[in-house]
Design a protein around this motif. Structure first.
Motif, PDB file in Angstrom:
ATOM      1  N   ASP A  88       0.839  -1.201   0.000  1.00 56.71           N
ATOM      2  CA  ASP A  88       0.000   0.000   0.000  1.00 56.71           C
ATOM      3  C   ASP A  88       0.884   1.266   0.000  1.00 56.71           C
ATOM      4  OD1 ASP A  88       0.859  -0.277   2.629  1.00 56.71           O
ATOM      5  OD2 ASP A  88      -1.147  -0.435   3.482  1.00 56.71           O
ATOM      6  N   TRP A  89       2.047   1.154  -0.633  1.00 59.95           N
ATOM      7  CA  TRP A  89       2.987   2.261  -0.775  1.00 59.95           C
ATOM      8  C   TRP A  89       2.324   3.493  -1.397  1.00 59.95           C
ATOM      9  CZ3 TRP A  89       7.913   3.690   0.435  1.00 59.95           C
ATOM     10  CH2 TRP A  89       8.492   4.720  -0.305  1.00 59.95           C
ATOM     11  N   ALA A  90       1.440   3.284  -2.364  1.00 55.42           N
ATOM     12  CA  ALA A  90       0.816   4.396  -3.083  1.00 55.42           C
ATOM     13  C   ALA A  90       0.046   5.329  -2.154  1.00 55.42           C
ATOM     14  CB  ALA A  90      -0.115   3.870  -4.176  1.00 55.42           C
ATOM     15  N   VAL A  91      -0.456   4.806  -1.049  1.00 54.87           N
ATOM     16  CA  VAL A  91      -1.220   5.654  -0.125  1.00 54.87           C
ATOM     17  C   VAL A  91      -0.522   5.872   1.213  1.00 54.87           C
ATOM     18  CG1 VAL A  91      -3.482   5.231  -1.141  1.00 54.87           C
ATOM     19  CG2 VAL A  91      -2.639   3.688   0.606  1.00 54.87           C
ATOM     20  N   LYS A  92       0.342   4.958   1.631  1.00 57.69           N
ATOM     21  CA  LYS A  92       0.969   5.069   2.956  1.00 57.69           C
ATOM     22  C   LYS A  92       2.455   5.389   2.926  1.00 57.69           C
ATOM     23  CE  LYS A  92      -2.315   2.185   5.442  1.00 57.69           C
ATOM     24  NZ  LYS A  92      -2.472   1.006   6.277  1.00 57.69           N
ATOM     25  N   ASN A  93       3.067   5.358   1.724  1.00 54.46           N
ATOM     26  CA  ASN A  93       4.476   5.682   1.579  1.00 54.46           C
ATOM     27  C   ASN A  93       5.319   4.870   2.558  1.00 54.46           C
ATOM     28  OD1 ASN A  93       6.927   7.718   1.382  1.00 54.46           O
ATOM     29  ND2 ASN A  93       5.531   8.194  -0.290  1.00 54.46           N
ATOM     30  N   LYS A  94       6.185   5.517   3.348  1.00 49.35           N
ATOM     31  CA  LYS A  94       7.116   4.774   4.200  1.00 49.35           C
ATOM     32  C   LYS A  94       6.418   3.943   5.288  1.00 49.35           C
ATOM     33  CE  LYS A  94       8.200   8.551   7.353  1.00 49.35           C
ATOM     34  NZ  LYS A  94       9.245   9.426   7.859  1.00 49.35           N
ATOM     35  N   ASP A  95       5.161   4.213   5.554  1.00 53.58           N
ATOM     36  CA  ASP A  95       4.409   3.432   6.543  1.00 53.58           C
ATOM     37  C   ASP A  95       3.655   2.272   5.899  1.00 53.58           C
ATOM     38  OD1 ASP A  95       5.193   5.122   8.676  1.00 53.58           O
ATOM     39  OD2 ASP A  95       3.677   6.576   8.059  1.00 53.58           O
ATOM     40  N   CYS A  96       4.045   1.924   4.702  1.00 53.73           N
ATOM     41  CA  CYS A  96       3.336   0.889   3.945  1.00 53.73           C
ATOM     42  C   CYS A  96       3.474  -0.498   4.568  1.00 53.73           C
ATOM     43  CB  CYS A  96       3.846   0.850   2.504  1.00 53.73           C
ATOM     44  SG  CYS A  96       5.500   0.160   2.322  1.00 53.73           S
ATOM     45  N   THR A  97       2.601  -1.371   4.137  1.00 58.03           N
ATOM     46  CA  THR A  97       2.694  -2.788   4.457  1.00 58.03           C
ATOM     47  C   THR A  97       2.785  -3.541   3.132  1.00 58.03           C
ATOM     48  OG1 THR A  97       0.286  -3.019   4.480  1.00 58.03           O
ATOM     49  CG2 THR A  97       1.363  -2.596   6.598  1.00 58.03           C
ATOM     50  N   VAL A  98       3.287  -4.749   3.201  1.00 60.54           N
ATOM     51  CA  VAL A  98       3.443  -5.595   2.018  1.00 60.54           C
ATOM     52  C   VAL A  98       2.407  -6.704   2.096  1.00 60.54           C
ATOM     53  CG1 VAL A  98       5.051  -7.136   0.802  1.00 60.54           C
ATOM     54  CG2 VAL A  98       5.905  -5.050   1.911  1.00 60.54           C
ATOM     55  N   LEU A  99       1.846  -7.059   0.952  1.00 57.81           N
ATOM     56  CA  LEU A  99       0.895  -8.158   0.879  1.00 57.81           C
ATOM     57  C   LEU A  99       1.493  -9.365   1.600  1.00 57.81           C
ATOM     58  CD1 LEU A  99      -1.849  -8.944  -0.578  1.00 57.81           C
ATOM     59  CD2 LEU A  99      -0.376  -9.950  -2.341  1.00 57.81           C
ATOM     60  N   PRO A 100       0.793  -9.938   2.588  1.00 63.67           N
ATOM     61  CA  PRO A 100       1.367 -11.014   3.407  1.00 63.67           C
ATOM     62  C   PRO A 100       1.930 -12.189   2.604  1.00 63.67           C
ATOM     63  CG  PRO A 100      -0.657 -10.232   4.398  1.00 63.67           C
ATOM     64  CD  PRO A 100      -0.544  -9.549   3.070  1.00 63.67           C
ATOM     65  N   GLN A 101       1.277 -12.584   1.516  1.00 63.37           N
ATOM     66  CA  GLN A 101       1.793 -13.697   0.705  1.00 63.37           C
ATOM     67  C   GLN A 101       3.144 -13.346   0.089  1.00 63.37           C
ATOM     68  OE1 GLN A 101      -1.729 -13.204  -1.476  1.00 63.37           O
ATOM     69  NE2 GLN A 101      -2.475 -15.289  -1.116  1.00 63.37           N
ATOM     70  N   LEU A 102       3.283 -12.111  -0.382  1.00 59.88           N
ATOM     71  CA  LEU A 102       4.544 -11.684  -0.987  1.00 59.88           C
ATOM     72  C   LEU A 102       5.611 -11.509   0.085  1.00 59.88           C
ATOM     73  CD1 LEU A 102       6.160 -10.910  -3.465  1.00 59.88           C
ATOM     74  CD2 LEU A 102       5.284  -8.577  -3.215  1.00 59.88           C
ATOM     75  N   GLU A 103       5.236 -10.989   1.225  1.00 59.55           N
ATOM     76  CA  GLU A 103       6.189 -10.851   2.333  1.00 59.55           C
ATOM     77  C   GLU A 103       6.781 -12.216   2.685  1.00 59.55           C
ATOM     78  OE1 GLU A 103       6.391  -9.417   7.009  1.00 59.55           O
ATOM     79  OE2 GLU A 103       4.686  -8.791   5.782  1.00 59.55           O
ATOM     80  N   LYS A 104       5.937 -13.211   2.749  1.00 58.26           N
ATOM     81  CA  LYS A 104       6.381 -14.576   3.059  1.00 58.26           C
ATOM     82  C   LYS A 104       7.381 -15.078   2.019  1.00 58.26           C
ATOM     83  CE  LYS A 104       4.512 -19.228   3.602  1.00 58.26           C
ATOM     84  NZ  LYS A 104       3.320 -20.071   3.448  1.00 58.26           N
ATOM     85  N   ILE A 105       7.106 -14.814   0.740  1.00 57.32           N
ATOM     86  CA  ILE A 105       7.988 -15.255  -0.345  1.00 57.32           C
ATOM     87  C   ILE A 105       9.345 -14.556  -0.265  1.00 57.32           C
ATOM     88  CG2 ILE A 105       8.326 -15.147  -2.850  1.00 57.32           C
ATOM     89  CD1 ILE A 105       5.218 -15.579  -3.065  1.00 57.32           C
ATOM     90  N   ILE A 106       9.333 -13.251  -0.120  1.00 57.06           N
ATOM     91  CA  ILE A 106      10.587 -12.487  -0.065  1.00 57.06           C
ATOM     92  C   ILE A 106      11.436 -12.947   1.112  1.00 57.06           C
ATOM     93  CG2 ILE A 106      11.571 -10.184   0.348  1.00 57.06           C
ATOM     94  CD1 ILE A 106       9.182  -9.085  -1.339  1.00 57.06           C
ATOM     95  N   LYS A 107      10.825 -13.092   2.267  1.00 58.25           N
ATOM     96  CA  LYS A 107      11.567 -13.526   3.456  1.00 58.25           C
ATOM     97  C   LYS A 107      12.072 -14.959   3.303  1.00 58.25           C
ATOM     98  CE  LYS A 107       9.619 -10.366   6.862  1.00 58.25           C
ATOM     99  NZ  LYS A 107       8.801 -10.228   8.081  1.00 58.25           N
ATOM    100  N   ALA A 108      11.306 -15.812   2.657  1.00 59.38           N
ATOM    101  CA  ALA A 108      11.723 -17.204   2.452  1.00 59.38           C
ATOM    102  C   ALA A 108      12.917 -17.289   1.498  1.00 59.38           C
ATOM    103  CB  ALA A 108      10.557 -18.046   1.936  1.00 59.38           C
ATOM    104  N   PHE A 109      12.889 -16.523   0.402  1.00 58.81           N
ATOM    105  CA  PHE A 109      14.030 -16.506  -0.513  1.00 58.81           C
ATOM    106  C   PHE A 109      15.264 -15.962   0.196  1.00 58.81           C
ATOM    107  CE2 PHE A 109      11.189 -17.419  -3.977  1.00 58.81           C
ATOM    108  CZ  PHE A 109      11.997 -17.980  -4.953  1.00 58.81           C
ATOM    109  N   HIS A 110      15.084 -14.902   0.960  1.00 54.86           N
ATOM    110  CA  HIS A 110      16.212 -14.302   1.687  1.00 54.86           C
ATOM    111  C   HIS A 110      16.777 -15.287   2.704  1.00 54.86           C
ATOM    112  CE1 HIS A 110      18.127 -11.509   4.633  1.00 54.86           C
ATOM    113  NE2 HIS A 110      18.604 -11.017   3.504  1.00 54.86           N
ATOM    114  N   LYS A 111      15.919 -15.925   3.461  1.00 58.34           N
ATOM    115  CA  LYS A 111      16.359 -16.887   4.480  1.00 58.34           C
ATOM    116  C   LYS A 111      17.103 -18.060   3.839  1.00 58.34           C
ATOM    117  CE  LYS A 111      14.748 -19.742   8.298  1.00 58.34           C
ATOM    118  NZ  LYS A 111      13.606 -20.233   9.056  1.00 58.34           N
ATOM    119  N   ALA A 112      16.650 -18.475   2.655  1.00 58.18           N
ATOM    120  CA  ALA A 112      17.282 -19.594   1.947  1.00 58.18           C
ATOM    121  C   ALA A 112      18.570 -19.173   1.244  1.00 58.18           C
ATOM    122  CB  ALA A 112      16.296 -20.182   0.933  1.00 58.18           C
ATOM    123  N   GLY A 113      18.921 -17.896   1.303  1.00 61.21           N
ATOM    124  CA  GLY A 113      20.133 -17.411   0.655  1.00 61.21           C
ATOM    125  C   GLY A 113      20.020 -17.371  -0.855  1.00 61.21           C
TER     126      GLY A 113
END
Length: 179
Positions: free
Chosen positions: A59-84
């Motif tokens: 929701d960057w378009a409306v909240k800018n730096k206070d945005c949140t990320v879609l939970p499904q995408l957050e899970k994917i990004i964190k999983a790829f990062h954790k897996a190196g």
């Protein structure tokens, strides 16, 4: 059909949209729900930018730096990062990394606004969020080796399509090197 869309655009009944159907139409092929993505089946992920990132995936378009990320995408990004496994992000999508990977290094182009970089203020906001912004030109990408994160500015820059294409090509190449 045309009249229905015209009616809706003039304030008539709100049209219901299916993001998977629209994605398949744009991709001209099959797409899958990201909730079903198996991180172990992939060596890397590249997340394109565009208004969909700022409006649908966050929701960057409306909240800018206070945005949140879609939970499904957050899970994917964190999983790829954790897996190196490497992450590639272009245009506005580096905001996702900044939100989810504290202290990461990214580029969205330049931090000084000018005709070529009209969205340079975004870099300042990203710095406020705790990342390191690295100035890069449109044909370049920045590689954050520690986080296996590759970013490029793409359409955050007023440039010709071939220059944007070249920068995205560098992003893909560098992401694959990290894989």
């Amino acid at each position: 059909m045309l009249w229905k869309r015209l009616y809706q655009s003039l304030g008539g009944q709100e049209e219901k949209r299916n993001i998977l159907q629209e994605s398949a139409r744009i991709a001209r092929g099959d797409v899958a729900d990201m909730a079903k993505l198996d991180v172990s089946a992939f060596d890397a992920v590249i997340i394109p930018g565009g208004f969909g990132v700022a409006k649908n995936l966050s929701d960057w378009a409306v909240k800018n730096k206070d945005c949140t990320v879609l939970p499904q995408l957050e899970k994917i990004i964190k999983a790829f990062h954790k897996a190196g496994k490497p992450l590639g992000m272009c245009c506005i999508s580096p905001i996702l990394a900044v939100k989810l990977l504290p202290g990461c290094e990214v580029t969205v182009g330049q931090d000084e606004e000018c005709e070529k970089f009209p969205y340079a203020k975004t870099a300042g906001v990203l710095k406020e969020m705790g990342c390191k912004h690295v100035n890069k030109d449109v044909g370049e990408a920045h590689v954050d080796v520690k986080n296996k994160l590759v970013t490029t500015c793409a359409f955050m820059c007023n440039a010709s399509f071939h220059q944007i294409f070249d920068g995205i090509g560098v992003l893909v190449k560098e992401t694959l090197i990290l894989a």
